[in-house]
Design an enzyme around this catalytic site. Structure first.
Site, PDB file in Angstrom:
ATOM      1  N   LYS A  10      -0.649  43.646  46.108  1.00  0.00           N
ATOM      2  CA  LYS A  10      -0.198  42.278  45.824  1.00  0.00           C
ATOM      3  C   LYS A  10       1.327  42.132  45.973  1.00  0.00           C
ATOM      4  O   LYS A  10       2.053  43.127  46.051  1.00  0.00           O
ATOM      5  CB  LYS A  10      -0.657  41.893  44.412  1.00  0.00           C
ATOM      6  CG  LYS A  10      -2.195  41.837  44.261  1.00  0.00           C
ATOM      7  CD  LYS A  10      -2.599  41.281  42.900  1.00  0.00           C
ATOM      8  CE  LYS A  10      -4.106  41.204  42.759  1.00  0.00           C
ATOM      9  NZ  LYS A  10      -4.511  40.567  41.466  1.00  0.00           N
ATOM     10  N   TYR A  50     -10.167  33.617  46.556  1.00  0.00           N
ATOM     11  CA  TYR A  50     -10.466  33.609  45.119  1.00  0.00           C
ATOM     12  C   TYR A  50     -11.330  32.410  44.712  1.00  0.00           C
ATOM     13  O   TYR A  50     -11.278  31.987  43.556  1.00  0.00           O
ATOM     14  CB  TYR A  50      -9.166  33.612  44.321  1.00  0.00           C
ATOM     15  CG  TYR A  50      -8.478  34.965  44.249  1.00  0.00           C
ATOM     16  CD1 TYR A  50      -9.104  36.064  43.666  1.00  0.00           C
ATOM     17  CD2 TYR A  50      -7.188  35.138  44.741  1.00  0.00           C
ATOM     18  CE1 TYR A  50      -8.469  37.300  43.584  1.00  0.00           C
ATOM     19  CE2 TYR A  50      -6.546  36.377  44.660  1.00  0.00           C
ATOM     20  CZ  TYR A  50      -7.197  37.450  44.080  1.00  0.00           C
ATOM     21  OH  TYR A  50      -6.560  38.671  43.991  1.00  0.00           O
ATOM     22  N   ASN A 113      -0.579  42.088  38.792  1.00  0.00           N
ATOM     23  CA  ASN A 113      -1.157  43.393  38.450  1.00  0.00           C
ATOM     24  C   ASN A 113      -1.302  44.342  39.634  1.00  0.00           C
ATOM     25  O   ASN A 113      -2.204  45.183  39.662  1.00  0.00           O
ATOM     26  CB  ASN A 113      -2.474  43.210  37.689  1.00  0.00           C
ATOM     27  CG  ASN A 113      -3.550  42.531  38.516  1.00  0.00           C
ATOM     28  OD1 ASN A 113      -3.271  42.062  39.625  1.00  0.00           O
ATOM     29  ND2 ASN A 113      -4.755  42.486  37.998  1.00  0.00           N
ATOM     30  N   HIS A 116      -5.608  44.387  44.039  1.00  0.00           N
ATOM     31  CA  HIS A 116      -6.956  43.842  43.897  1.00  0.00           C
ATOM     32  C   HIS A 116      -7.920  44.824  44.526  1.00  0.00           C
ATOM     33  O   HIS A 116      -7.591  45.461  45.522  1.00  0.00           O
ATOM     34  CB  HIS A 116      -7.090  42.488  44.620  1.00  0.00           C
ATOM     35  CG  HIS A 116      -8.522  42.057  44.778  1.00  0.00           C
ATOM     36  ND1 HIS A 116      -9.205  41.406  43.786  1.00  0.00           N
ATOM     37  CD2 HIS A 116      -9.415  42.250  45.796  1.00  0.00           C
ATOM     38  CE1 HIS A 116     -10.459  41.196  44.191  1.00  0.00           C
ATOM     39  NE2 HIS A 116     -10.596  41.697  45.402  1.00  0.00           N
ATOM     40  N   GLU A 127     -15.582  40.171  51.105  1.00  0.00           N
ATOM     41  CA  GLU A 127     -14.118  40.211  51.142  1.00  0.00           C
ATOM     42  C   GLU A 127     -13.589  40.879  52.413  1.00  0.00           C
ATOM     43  O   GLU A 127     -12.570  40.448  52.966  1.00  0.00           O
ATOM     44  CB  GLU A 127     -13.586  40.917  49.896  1.00  0.00           C
ATOM     45  CG  GLU A 127     -13.868  40.125  48.622  1.00  0.00           C
ATOM     46  CD  GLU A 127     -13.388  40.819  47.357  1.00  0.00           C
ATOM     47  OE1 GLU A 127     -13.545  40.228  46.282  1.00  0.00           O
ATOM     48  OE2 GLU A 127     -12.846  41.949  47.448  1.00  0.00           O
TER      49      GLU A 127
END
Ligand code: CMP
Length: 142
Positions: A10, A50, A113, A116, A127
């Protein structure tokens, strides 16, 4: 079984310059990179990825964070790749992540965070297809 899973490094982790540290953890755990690209996601790309979280209170912040800088999207392949990647990442909230996991070591907050990872083989298939065409997946025969 040998599986594939989608991993995203990320914007927070890219900004911290720890792309290599994170990929090294995958490789040390016998996960092989079979596709990889750096991309600065648009609102449409991040929101579509998402989509399942669309009604969640954190959706808007999630999309704005995921479009705040470039990400590194990878397909990882290996024995039990989905679970293995989730074990390497640690809990979604870095405060709950076990010592030595990617999120414990590189992330500060649940919103930013570091990584993913697909949560099931079904999610992984969806995905992976969201970001990569079949021709972009490189078989690793050696
Ligand atoms: P990720 O695995 O990328 O999937 C959705 C992301 O939403 C998640 O990681 C978190 O970074 C973020 N998020 C923010 N708040 C929450 C929350 N309360 N529960 C789950 N995910 C959250």
């Amino acid at each position: 079984a040998v599986e594939r899973t989608l991993s995203i490094i990320k914007p927070d982790a890219v900004a911290k310059n720890v792309i290599g540290d994170i990929v090294a953890r995958f490789e040390k755990a016998d996960l092989k990179v079979v596709a990889m690209k750096m991309v600065h996601l648009s609102d449409e790309q991040a929101g579509g990825f998402y989509a399942e979280h669309k009604e969640r209170p954190f959706f808007k912040d999630l999309v704005s964070f995921m479009t705040s800088g470039p990400v590194v999207v990878q397909v990882l392949e290996g024995e039990d790749a989905v679970t293995k990647n989730r074990d390497l990442m640690g809990a979604t909230n870095p405060a709950d992540a076990a010592a030595g996991t990617i999120r414990a070591d590189f992330a500060q907050t649940i919103d930013e965070n570091a990584v993913h990872g697909s949560d099931s083989t079904e999610s992984a298939a969806r995905e992976v297809a969201y970001f990569f065409s079949d021709e972009e997946l490189c078989p690793r025969t050696r």
